[in-house]
Design a protein around this motif. Structure first.
Motif, PDB file in Angstrom:
ATOM      1  N   PHE A  31       0.845  -1.187   0.000  1.00 32.00           N
ATOM      2  CA  PHE A  31       0.000   0.000   0.000  1.00 32.00           C
ATOM      3  C   PHE A  31       0.882   1.240   0.000  1.00 32.00           C
ATOM      4  CE2 PHE A  31      -3.138  -2.647   2.707  1.00 32.00           C
ATOM      5  CZ  PHE A  31      -3.633  -3.249   1.567  1.00 32.00           C
ATOM      6  N   ALA A  32       0.260   2.389  -0.175  1.00 36.16           N
ATOM      7  CA  ALA A  32       0.953   3.670  -0.061  1.00 36.16           C
ATOM      8  C   ALA A  32       0.402   4.416   1.151  1.00 36.16           C
ATOM      9  CB  ALA A  32       0.781   4.489  -1.337  1.00 36.16           C
ATOM     10  N   ASP A  33       0.838   5.635   1.324  1.00 32.99           N
ATOM     11  CA  ASP A  33       0.359   6.482   2.416  1.00 32.99           C
ATOM     12  C   ASP A  33       0.578   7.930   1.993  1.00 32.99           C
ATOM     13  OD1 ASP A  33      -0.730   7.223   4.805  1.00 32.99           O
ATOM     14  OD2 ASP A  33       0.990   6.655   6.043  1.00 32.99           O
ATOM     15  N   GLY A  34      -0.032   8.846   2.722  1.00 34.51           N
ATOM     16  CA  GLY A  34       0.162  10.258   2.433  1.00 34.51           C
ATOM     17  C   GLY A  34       1.319  10.832   3.220  1.00 34.51           C
ATOM     18  N   GLY A  35       1.660  12.068   2.930  1.00 36.71           N
ATOM     19  CA  GLY A  35       2.660  12.780   3.714  1.00 36.71           C
ATOM     20  C   GLY A  35       4.082  12.307   3.495  1.00 36.71           C
ATOM     21  N   LEU A  36       4.927  12.671   4.460  1.00 39.24           N
ATOM     22  CA  LEU A  36       6.358  12.362   4.385  1.00 39.24           C
ATOM     23  C   LEU A  36       6.612  10.860   4.396  1.00 39.24           C
ATOM     24  CD1 LEU A  36       9.167  13.766   4.417  1.00 39.24           C
ATOM     25  CD2 LEU A  36       9.146  13.475   6.885  1.00 39.24           C
ATOM     26  N   ILE A  41       7.893   5.551   1.806  1.00 32.20           N
ATOM     27  CA  ILE A  41       7.428   4.229   1.392  1.00 32.20           C
ATOM     28  C   ILE A  41       7.607   4.031  -0.105  1.00 32.20           C
ATOM     29  CG2 ILE A  41       5.364   2.789   1.150  1.00 32.20           C
ATOM     30  CD1 ILE A  41       4.405   3.982   3.833  1.00 32.20           C
ATOM     31  N   LEU A  42       7.253   5.046  -0.897  1.00 35.07           N
ATOM     32  CA  LEU A  42       7.408   4.934  -2.347  1.00 35.07           C
ATOM     33  C   LEU A  42       8.883   4.771  -2.737  1.00 35.07           C
ATOM     34  CD1 LEU A  42       4.852   7.576  -3.717  1.00 35.07           C
ATOM     35  CD2 LEU A  42       4.576   5.104  -3.502  1.00 35.07           C
ATOM     36  N   LEU A  43       9.764   5.507  -2.074  1.00 31.83           N
ATOM     37  CA  LEU A  43      11.203   5.362  -2.345  1.00 31.83           C
ATOM     38  C   LEU A  43      11.698   3.982  -1.934  1.00 31.83           C
ATOM     39  CD1 LEU A  43      12.438   8.905  -1.229  1.00 31.83           C
ATOM     40  CD2 LEU A  43      12.364   7.996  -3.564  1.00 31.83           C
ATOM     41  N   HIS A  44      11.095   3.413  -0.910  1.00 28.32           N
ATOM     42  CA  HIS A  44      11.433   2.043  -0.501  1.00 28.32           C
ATOM     43  C   HIS A  44      11.027   1.053  -1.591  1.00 28.32           C
ATOM     44  CE1 HIS A  44      11.719  -1.602   1.931  1.00 28.32           C
ATOM     45  NE2 HIS A  44      10.477  -1.881   1.581  1.00 28.32           N
ATOM     46  N   ALA A 155      -1.098  14.265  -3.927  1.00 31.46           N
ATOM     47  CA  ALA A 155      -0.054  14.063  -4.940  1.00 31.46           C
ATOM     48  C   ALA A 155       0.816  12.859  -4.607  1.00 31.46           C
ATOM     49  CB  ALA A 155       0.801  15.325  -5.057  1.00 31.46           C
ATOM     50  N   VAL A 156       1.132  12.702  -3.318  1.00 31.81           N
ATOM     51  CA  VAL A 156       1.945  11.550  -2.892  1.00 31.81           C
ATOM     52  C   VAL A 156       1.194  10.250  -3.136  1.00 31.81           C
ATOM     53  CG1 VAL A 156       3.048  10.424  -0.931  1.00 31.81           C
ATOM     54  CG2 VAL A 156       3.211  12.908  -1.187  1.00 31.81           C
ATOM     55  N   VAL A 157      -0.094  10.233  -2.771  1.00 30.59           N
ATOM     56  CA  VAL A 157      -0.901   9.025  -2.947  1.00 30.59           C
ATOM     57  C   VAL A 157      -1.063   8.689  -4.422  1.00 30.59           C
ATOM     58  CG1 VAL A 157      -3.180   7.997  -2.582  1.00 30.59           C
ATOM     59  CG2 VAL A 157      -2.121   9.350  -0.762  1.00 30.59           C
ATOM     60  N   PHE A 163       3.650   2.922  -9.058  1.00 27.31           N
ATOM     61  CA  PHE A 163       4.515   1.944  -8.391  1.00 27.31           C
ATOM     62  C   PHE A 163       3.742   0.793  -7.756  1.00 27.31           C
ATOM     63  CE2 PHE A 163       6.383   6.234  -7.879  1.00 27.31           C
ATOM     64  CZ  PHE A 163       7.479   6.083  -8.737  1.00 27.31           C
ATOM     65  N   ILE A 164       2.496   1.012  -7.351  1.00 28.66           N
ATOM     66  CA  ILE A 164       1.748  -0.065  -6.681  1.00 28.66           C
ATOM     67  C   ILE A 164       0.496  -0.455  -7.453  1.00 28.66           C
ATOM     68  CG2 ILE A 164       2.595   0.620  -4.408  1.00 28.66           C
ATOM     69  CD1 ILE A 164      -0.108   1.916  -3.866  1.00 28.66           C
ATOM     70  N   GLY A 165       0.186   0.253  -8.525  1.00 30.42           N
ATOM     71  CA  GLY A 165      -0.961  -0.105  -9.345  1.00 30.42           C
ATOM     72  C   GLY A 165      -2.271   0.499  -8.851  1.00 30.42           C
ATOM     73  N   THR A 166      -3.286   0.361  -9.699  1.00 32.16           N
ATOM     74  CA  THR A 166      -4.591   0.977  -9.420  1.00 32.16           C
ATOM     75  C   THR A 166      -5.284   0.347  -8.228  1.00 32.16           C
ATOM     76  OG1 THR A 166      -4.852   1.459 -11.785  1.00 32.16           O
ATOM     77  CG2 THR A 166      -6.829   1.567 -10.410  1.00 32.16           C
ATOM     78  N   LEU A 167      -5.294  -0.993  -8.161  1.00 31.50           N
ATOM     79  CA  LEU A 167      -6.020  -1.682  -7.095  1.00 31.50           C
ATOM     80  C   LEU A 167      -5.470  -1.330  -5.724  1.00 31.50           C
ATOM     81  CD1 LEU A 167      -8.210  -3.661  -6.261  1.00 31.50           C
ATOM     82  CD2 LEU A 167      -6.551  -5.523  -6.543  1.00 31.50           C
ATOM     83  N   ASN A 168      -4.151  -1.383  -5.561  1.00 36.88           N
ATOM     84  CA  ASN A 168      -3.556  -1.067  -4.260  1.00 36.88           C
ATOM     85  C   ASN A 168      -3.692   0.415  -3.914  1.00 36.88           C
ATOM     86  OD1 ASN A 168      -2.880  -3.664  -3.717  1.00 36.88           O
ATOM     87  ND2 ASN A 168      -0.702  -3.472  -4.151  1.00 36.88           N
TER      88      ASN A 168
END
Length: 282
Positions: A31-36, A41-44, A155-157, A163-168
């Motif tokens: 999954f992703a998350d908002g904020g910092l 998480i996306l960089l991970h 924007a982050v989400v 990177f994680i696709g539409t469903l996630n």
């Protein structure tokens, strides 16, 4: 000093809850998350970098740039919060298998991260990311604080789509919605109050009935009805939502033509409520 120590305890517990939600539910389920933290998480996902280390570096850069626009107490608490979140993210990093049901994972990830964020926000601190950036834009460019913060988080989400696709990403939206509700629960408590404004020519009688039957206080304001062109005082009452229907029956038993307006109240301190809490502890 006593209040500061209490705030630190809340921040420690909140940061731990948030970090565990990220490392045990969000990252394992992609999954992703908002904020910092969402950026970390996306960089991970892209480079395999440690979320704890990346979160600390990004927070340090943002706070170093934006410390001039934050109140001193807020910058101290935010620095402590960002450091603790980064530390807990780092020490709880592990390869955990995702749950079989991603929807359940999203719900509980939102719940636990929301509880953690709520405990942190109750202290007057922030997560040290997009809220600081939004405040900088507001201070330097006059941009609306709330809208800017929302746009940055969104924007982050949305970046997670690549990177994680539409469903996630959809699961992430569910996660964020549950998280918002959990944060509100912590911020507002389990017994939210209602503010009731009653405009009536019998405001004094209504106030007496409320005080005698509901064991709460009420205030009468002198007023004048612009439409009816006559005196119409207003009773202002703060009450538990569970007493609301009884209150309305009491009001209309005195004046069936009373004009009643009900508002949500985020927090109530002092007055008769402070006395009620004292009495409840005895």
């Amino acid at each position: 000093m006593k209040h500061f120590l209490k705030d630190i305890i809340f921040i420690i517990i909140g940061a731990l809850f948030y970090a565990l939600a990220v490392n045990m539910l969000i990252i394992p389920n992609n999954f992703a998350d908002g904020g910092l933290t969402g950026m970390s998480i996306l960089l991970h996902y892209v480079f395999g970098w440690s979320t704890g280390i990346v979160n600390f570096i990004l927070a340090a850069i943002i706070l170093a740039i934006g410390y001039t626009v934050l109140p001193k107490r807020n910058i101290i608490l935010t620095t402590i919060t960002a450091t603790l979140i980064s530390l807990f993210l780092y020490i709880t990093e592990n390869n955990i298998e995702p749950l079989a049901d991603p929807l359940v994972s999203a719900i509980f990830a939102g719940f636990f991260s929301g509880i953690g964020a709520g405990l942190i926000f109750r202290t007057g601190s922030s997560m040290g990311g997009t809220s600081v950036i939004a405040r900088m834009f507001h201070h330097n460019l006059g941009w609306d604080l709330t809208r800017t913060n929302f746009v940055l988080d969104a924007a982050v989400v949305l970046a997670g789509l690549f990177f994680i696709g539409t469903l996630n990403t959809m699961y992430t939206i569910i996660l964020l919605f549950i998280g918002k509700k959990a944060t509100d629960l912590v911020m507002e408590g389990l017994d939210p109050r209602k503010a009731v404004s009653v405009i009536s020519t019998h405001a004094t009688e209504i106030t007496d009935v409320v005080i005698n039957n509901l064991d709460t206080s009420a205030t009468v304001f002198k007023g004048y009805g612009g439409y009816m062109k006559q005196d119409a005082d207003m009773s202002y009452i703060i009450i538990s939502k569970y007493q609301l229907m009884r209150l309305k029956r009491l009001i209309y038993s005195v004046d069936e033509k009373a004009f009643v307006v009900i508002h949500d109240v985020r927090d109530v301190t002092g007055g008769s409520f402070a006395w009620e809490k004292k009495r409840g502890r005895k």
